[in-house]
Design a protein around this motif. Structure first.
Motif, mmCIF file in Angstrom:
data_model
loop_
_atom_site.group_PDB
_atom_site.id
_atom_site.type_symbol
_atom_site.label_atom_id
_atom_site.label_comp_id
_atom_site.label_asym_id
_atom_site.label_seq_id
_atom_site.Cartn_x
_atom_site.Cartn_y
_atom_site.Cartn_z
ATOM 1 N N ALA A 191 0.758 -1.038 0.088
ATOM 2 C CA ALA A 191 0.030 0.404 -0.239
ATOM 3 C C ALA A 191 0.967 1.277 -0.226
ATOM 4 C CB ALA A 191 -0.760 -0.191 1.342
ATOM 5 N N GLU A 192 1.561 1.087 0.637
ATOM 6 C CA GLU A 192 2.388 2.173 0.494
ATOM 7 C C GLU A 192 3.539 2.885 -0.729
ATOM 8 O OE1 GLU A 192 7.291 3.652 3.119
ATOM 9 O OE2 GLU A 192 5.803 2.305 3.413
ATOM 10 N N TYR A 193 3.713 2.037 -1.387
ATOM 11 C CA TYR A 193 4.877 2.216 -3.066
ATOM 12 C C TYR A 193 3.009 2.318 -4.102
ATOM 13 C CZ TYR A 193 8.447 0.720 -1.233
ATOM 14 O OH TYR A 193 10.378 0.483 -0.339
ATOM 15 N N VAL A 194 1.873 2.209 -3.608
ATOM 16 C CA VAL A 194 1.045 2.594 -4.224
ATOM 17 C C VAL A 194 0.866 3.699 -4.219
ATOM 18 C CG1 VAL A 194 -1.637 1.735 -4.421
ATOM 19 C CG2 VAL A 194 -0.486 -0.337 -4.628
ATOM 20 N N TYR A 195 1.051 4.154 -3.100
ATOM 21 C CA TYR A 195 0.335 5.592 -2.658
ATOM 22 C C TYR A 195 1.518 6.358 -2.984
ATOM 23 C CZ TYR A 195 -0.300 9.811 0.435
ATOM 24 O OH TYR A 195 0.505 10.827 0.465
ATOM 25 N N GLU A 196 2.031 6.073 -3.189
ATOM 26 C CA GLU A 196 3.779 6.864 -3.885
ATOM 27 C C GLU A 196 4.107 6.630 -5.644
ATOM 28 O OE1 GLU A 196 7.351 5.775 -1.468
ATOM 29 O OE2 GLU A 196 6.862 6.163 0.182
ATOM 30 N N GLN A 197 3.360 5.839 -5.824
ATOM 31 C CA GLN A 197 3.318 5.602 -7.208
ATOM 32 C C GLN A 197 4.401 5.432 -7.971
ATOM 33 O OE1 GLN A 197 2.017 9.387 -8.792
ATOM 34 N NE2 GLN A 197 -0.694 8.678 -9.210
ATOM 35 N N ARG A 198 5.151 3.655 -6.950
ATOM 36 C CA ARG A 198 5.767 3.000 -7.719
ATOM 37 C C ARG A 198 5.506 2.222 -7.607
ATOM 38 N NH1 ARG A 198 9.967 4.292 -2.973
ATOM 39 N NH2 ARG A 198 11.703 3.062 -3.968
ATOM 40 N N GLY A 199 6.170 1.434 -9.254
ATOM 41 C CA GLY A 199 6.042 -0.190 -9.696
ATOM 42 C C GLY A 199 7.051 -0.584 -8.216
ATOM 43 N N VAL A 200 5.710 -2.516 -8.193
ATOM 44 C CA VAL A 200 6.014 -3.264 -7.512
ATOM 45 C C VAL A 200 6.577 -4.636 -8.380
ATOM 46 C CG1 VAL A 200 5.891 -4.604 -5.428
ATOM 47 C CG2 VAL A 200 5.626 -1.996 -5.655
ATOM 48 N N PHE A 201 7.723 -4.654 -8.313
ATOM 49 C CA PHE A 201 7.535 -6.729 -9.033
ATOM 50 C C PHE A 201 7.957 -7.739 -8.230
ATOM 51 C CE2 PHE A 201 9.083 -3.072 -11.735
ATOM 52 C CZ PHE A 201 8.010 -3.285 -12.242
ATOM 53 N N GLU A 202 7.451 -8.503 -8.187
ATOM 54 C CA GLU A 202 7.694 -10.467 -7.365
ATOM 55 C C GLU A 202 8.076 -11.306 -8.119
ATOM 56 O OE1 GLU A 202 5.381 -12.359 -4.073
ATOM 57 O OE2 GLU A 202 4.159 -11.557 -5.446
ATOM 58 N N GLN A 203 9.011 -11.889 -8.194
ATOM 59 C CA GLN A 203 10.218 -12.668 -8.465
ATOM 60 C C GLN A 203 10.059 -13.717 -7.690
ATOM 61 O OE1 GLN A 203 12.879 -10.172 -9.508
ATOM 62 N NE2 GLN A 203 13.114 -11.159 -10.974
ATOM 63 N N LYS A 204 8.571 -15.283 -7.390
ATOM 64 C CA LYS A 204 8.547 -15.865 -6.388
ATOM 65 C C LYS A 204 10.524 -17.117 -6.649
ATOM 66 C CE LYS A 204 5.085 -17.979 -7.073
ATOM 67 N NZ LYS A 204 3.470 -18.995 -7.112
#
Length: 380
Positions: free
Chosen positions: A105-118
């Motif tokens: 939620a913090e990065y959504v608020y800051e409008q920053r992309g978040v990527f996940e690698q399992k």
């Protein structure tokens, strides 16, 4: 940052509260076969601390109601002598635990992309990583001394993974063959004066070739080609938040044009008070760089050849000019001129040479003007 710390303590406390009298607690929880461990890579932001992005490690186990993010990016602004400790290189960062939804939620608020690698790990490897992280959280080892390149949120995560797999994460990314300064330079293209300041402060170590993963995007790229024994270590990259921080609007001062205009004015404004003040500021900056190189534990600040340009000799030169000591002023000017020529030779193959060219040109113009004036006065 304090709010994040409190959230982390609260979340860890919740884990301990719900499983107080069994083997299932934050220290000894046995992960299920469905547990997943993944690397979260966060895009860069517009603030200086966020320009290089962020890395964190997520552990998710729905059967045990766990969805936690282990985050090595915490520090406390309330630390006594915070800025002195940061410059010296003994500022303590620490790992803390976040609830995944709060983290995202913090990065959504800051409008920053978040990527996940399992990560494709064995059940035993997942359990070992989980146990190691919780053991660190419960000990003084949760604190670590931050270093710009050698020890940060990304390199700490790399160390955790490498400790528990047989084949180290690959360093063969697109940054291979580049110097660390060249790599960092590319992240700062929209932040001119921040880029300038970093390149003034960083010394010879930054010009060494890249030899380890220490930036989030490097790790994300590396995980696509690394292996866990014979198998790829990660699955496809999943986009959790596509937004990227909006680019900063054009700044009327934080750009190369204002910088260039400043040095043109210094070079053309042929007033004694102007170039004396300019020399004093440059000389004081040289003393600061010299002090930082010896005082700081950050190796990036040592062996800083920028002292050849921002030279304490300029303080002597200013003093001799004020005192009308034409002979010593001339000798000091010649000596400083030699240092500038050496500096130019060192800078020719560096990525920041063009950025520093207006300074070099201005100093040479002022130096030539002083040499000619003092030679004329000595001749008379």
């Amino acid at each position: 940052m304090l709010l994040q710390k409190l959230k982390s303590i609260l979340f860890l406390g919740m884990l301990l509260f719900f499983f107080p009298f069994s083997k299932i607690n934050a220290q000894h929880l046995v992960l299920s076969d469905k547990a997943e461990i993944s690397i979260l890579t966060c895009d860069s932001g517009n603030e200086l601390y966020s320009l290089f992005g962020h890395t964190a490690l997520r552990i998710k186990d729905e059967l045990n109601a766990v969805d936690a993010v282990y985050n090595y990016g915490y520090f406390d602004f309330r630390t006594p002598n915070f800025y002195l400790k940061f410059v010296k290189g003994d500022l303590q960062y620490f790992v803390a635990i976040d609830n995944f939804n709060d983290f995202l939620a913090e990065y959504v608020y800051e409008q920053r992309g978040v990527f996940e690698q399992k990560l494709n790990l064995t059940t035993l490897q997942k359990q070992k990583i989980f146990d190691d992280l919780n053991a660190v959280l419960a000990s003084d080892n949760r604190f670590y001394t931050y270093k710009f390149i050698d020890r940060n949120c990304t390199s700490m995560v790399v160390d955790v993974i490498n400790k528990n797999i047989n084949t180290p994460i690959s360093n063969k990314v697109k940054d291979s063959g580049k110097t660390n300064r060249t790599i960092l330079y590319g992240y700062l293209s929209s932040h001119f004066y921040e880029n300038l300041g970093i390149n003034i402060m960083f010394g010879a170590k930054t010009d060494r070739q890249f030899d380890k993963i220490y930036l989030p995007l490097q790790l994300m790229e590396s995980l696509k080609i690394s292996k866990n024994d014979k198998f790829p270590i990660s699955s496809d990259t999943k986009i959790l938040n596509i937004n990227s921080a909006a680019k900063l609007p054009f700044s009327i001062w934080n750009n190369c044009y204002s910088y260039l205009l400043f040095f043109i004015l210094i070079a053309l404004w042929n007033k004694k008070a102007v170039y004396i003040s300019y020399f004093v500021v440059n000389g004081l900056l040289g003393i600061f760089l010299f002090w930082a190189g010896f005082y700081s534990l950050h190796e990036e600040l040592s062996l800083n050849y920028n002292i050849l340009l921002f030279n304490p000799l300029l303080l002597l030169l200013a003093f001799f000019i004020v005192k009308n000591n034409f002979g010593l002023a001339l000798k000091t000017a010649y000596l400083y001129g030699i240092f500038i020529l050496i500096y130019i030779g060192l800078m020719l193959n560096k990525p920041h040479f063009l950025m520093f060219s207006p300074m070099i040109a201005t100093n040479l113009i002022l130096l030539t003007r002083i040499i000619l004036a003092n030679r004329k006065k000595l001749a008379n």
